[in-house]
Design a protein around this motif. Structure first.
Motif, short mmCIF file in Angstrom:
data_model
loop_
_atom_site.label_atom_id
_atom_site.label_comp_id
_atom_site.label_asym_id
_atom_site.label_seq_id
_atom_site.Cartn_x
_atom_site.Cartn_y
_atom_site.Cartn_z
N ASP A 1 0.82 -1.17 0.04
CA ASP A 1 0.19 -0.04 0.11
C ASP A 1 1.20 1.18 -0.09
N ARG B 1 -0.91 -0.74 -5.87
CA ARG B 1 -1.90 0.27 -6.26
C ARG B 1 -1.33 1.66 -7.07
N ARG C 1 -1.63 -4.92 -9.93
CA ARG C 1 -2.77 -4.81 -9.24
C ARG C 1 -3.33 -5.90 -8.61
#
Length: 129
Positions: free
Chosen positions: A4, A31, A26
């Motif tokens: 993240d 991300r 992904r």
């Protein structure tokens, strides 16, 4: 490696390859991406992106600067950024140059989701060690 909080650079002069790789990444929890369409743009991003840039996929054959040249810059400026060289050519010379240059992996195009998963697992294991 905290997915993240990791910015991933995808440097490839083929837009379809950049999109495909981003889609696969992904699926593996990444991300945040920056894209470079040539070696000069990749080098600039390597110099200017923040500390979150921790993973880069570099096409070996790009206009302006090769993936190996960007890899050398990365080893100097961002030694904590894991770089994976991607190439349509799996010539032994390319693989050896990537490994000698400090690449965390080498993936032959066209890449499959499994090839990407394998190199990500290797990088994530090394980050935990």
């Amino acid at each position: 490696m905290n997915k993240d909080a990791t910015l991933v650079m995808i440097a490839d002069d083929d837009g379809a390859m950049r999109s495909l790789l981003a889609m696969v990444l992904r699926e593996h929890g990444y991300r945040d991406f920056v894209h470079a369409s040539d070696g000069i743009q990749a080098s600039d991003l390597m110099r200017t992106a923040g500390a979150a840039l921790r993973l880069a996929f570099l096409d070996i054959d790009m206009p302006g600067a090769s993936g190996l040249e960007v890899l050398a810059l990365t080893r100097q400026k961002r030694p904590d950024c894991a770089c994976v060289i991607v190439s349509a050519h799996s010539a032994v010379e390319n693989v050896l140059a990537a490994v000698r240059g400090g690449a965390a992996g080498f993936v032959v195009k066209p890449y499959s989701a499994q090839k990407i998963a394998d190199v990500l697992l290797k990088i994530e294991r090394a980050a935990r060690a």
